[in-house]
Design an enzyme around this catalytic site. Structure first.
Site: not given
Length: 485
Positions: A287-288, A422-424
């Site tokens: 994730d970021h 929230m880029h999992l």
């Protein structure tokens, strides 16, 4: 099988960004019956792009307990409605770059995926080599004359600092500062539920069932034969010849493990049966990480619901800077956060996380451990990004609009305002059958189980250096093609 419904050809689990695409595309064949099950309601296919319905008490999100760093908790909110997170987010729709796909299998090179990026969109802007003219999702950008003063000041500051302007961040080598491609039209986000499922709603061979929670995939003789679902306290098995999981990068590994597909040691420790030992399920996701720099607006003004919270970004050396057009408290109902912010996100982080079961009860959510900023390289990159953000804030144009809020020094690695983008992605990543970390093959079929595929960001073998929404829709388009072959 007791409690079963008549056989469908395909059951799609999860009506999010990927599931709506898969269900709509597969049901284009009138001889194929498709059932789409979604735990949430049909309540957010589209809405004002500047309002995020994810606050406390929202019925449109799943909430998972998370841990950014040891002892540093967070609540992870993911879409729980038709359209998924793409129906409740800020509309950021930036593709992965060509270089991002060099670490994917050769069958997922940029040349292979570009036709699917073009297929999914209608984007009249830019070089026609890269864009589609008749796809379901409209792509727009905020024109310079319509940009928020914060966005305009940010672009001016980036140019003064020597960063180039990039009018089209969806070109294959895009870097620099420029307008964010948005899955939006006339100030409203357009989710895949609106773009794909809406036009397919009248098909007699497609059934969409909301308020239905998937509990496990039923596997018989090494093949997926259906899905056990619950509606309230009741459960039943929906049988199908093919099952496609589109439950997201948290929901899909959670569902696989409750189906007995996952790390044998973890399943056995909870007294759960092991159907297929796949150690990579839930492991090694990316994730970021984002740290925000706070500021106060000199002249606050009401937020316009039709204005994107993120109109422009800067992409530079693995860092994405995000000048938000409003405090989060103005766009998320129930959130007390009046501070303006620039987000600093690491787009090529070294940290890897894990989705871990907490119970043998599928109703108990898993724990999401991010392990953010564990490496010295990640911490150094974040400090560099924060320094750049503060330099831009101090530029003459920006300084007229905001007053920076002093931050706690981050030299020890304890970063104030650390959060997740929230880029999992990559919790069930693709790879070869002899790779213990792989969960699906390069056609997104679950290794060791016939008739079971995955079409969401969990299959990504490496996280893209841009937000994953556009790439998630591309993956779903490709998986639908694989299943149609």
């Amino acid at each position: 099988m007791p409690g079963s419904e008549p056989v469908a050809d395909v059951i799609v689990v999860g009506g999010g960004s990927g599931g709506c695409v898969v269900a709509a595309r597969l049901s284009e064949n009138p001889d194929r019956t498709v059932v789409l099950v979604e735990a949430g309601p049909d309540g957010a296919r589209s809405g004002p792009i500047g309002t995020l319905p994810v606050g406390p008490g929202s019925p449109l999100v799943w909430r998972y307990p998370g841990e950014l760093q040891p002892g540093r908790g967070v609540t992870v909110a993911r879409g729980r409605t038709l359209g998924g997170s793409g129906a409740v987010n800020g509309g950021y729709f930036v593709r992965g770059t060509a270089a991002d796909f060099e670490s994917w299998p050769a069958s997922w090179s940029y040349a292979e995926v570009l036709p699917y990026f073009r297929r999914l969109e209608t984007d009249p802007f830019g070089d026609r080599r890269w864009h589609g003219d008749s796809g379901p999702i409209p792509i727009t950008r905020t024109a310079a004359a319509a940009q928020h003063p914060i966005s305009a000041a940010f672009l001016d500051a980036a140019a003064a600092a020597g960063f180039g302007y990039r009018a089209d961040l969806n070109e294959p080598d895009a870097a620099g500062a420029g307008p964010v491609p948005l899955n939006a039209a006339s100030g409203a986000r357009v989710s895949t539920a609106a773009a794909y499922l809406g036009p397919a709603a009248g098909r007699p061979n497609l059934r969409v069932r909301t308020g239905v929670v998937a509990r496990r995939v039923v596997v018989d003789g090494g093949r997926a034969v259906g899905v056990e679902v619950g509606v309230g306290p009741r459960s039943r098995v929906l049988r199908a010849r093919t099952v496609v999981l589109c439950a997201g990068a948290v929901g899909t590994p959670h569902l696989l493990m409750h189906s007995g597909i996952g790390p044998a040691q973890q399943l056995s420790a909870l007294g759960m049966p092991v159907v297929v030992d796949r150690p990579g399920v839930g492991q090694g996701f990316e994730d970021h990480p984002e740290v925000t720099v706070g500021c106060r607006l000199v002249q606050p003004s009401p937020h316009e619901p039709t204005r994107a919270i993120l109109e422009v970004v800067l992409e530079a050396d693995g860092i994405e800077l995000r000048p938000y057009t409003a405090p989060f408290g103005d766009v998320i109902s129930g959130l007390d956060d009046p501070v303006g912010r620039i987000g600093v996100a690491l787009m090529r982080p070294e940290s890897r996380g894990e989705v871990v079961l907490q119970s043998a009860d599928p109703a108990v959510p898993p724990l999401v451990r991010y392990h953010y900023l564990r490496s010295a390289e990640d911490r150094a990159a974040m400090r560099s990004g924060l320094e750049l953000a503060r330099d831009l804030l101090a530029s003459p144009g920006y300084a007229r609009l905001v007053v920076p809020i002093p931050a706690v020094p981050a030299a020890t690695g304890t970063f104030e305002n650390l959060g997740t983008s929230m880029h999992l992605s990559g919790s069930c990543r693709m790879g070869a059958a002899d790779d213990a970390a792989a969960v699906v093959d390069d056609r997104c079929r679950v290794l060791g189980v016939d008739g079971l595929s995955v079409a969401d960001t969990s299959v990504m073998p490496a996280l893209t250096s841009r937000g994953p929404h556009a790439t998630a829709v591309m993956i779903a388009e490709r998986v639908a093609d694989f299943l149609d072959a």
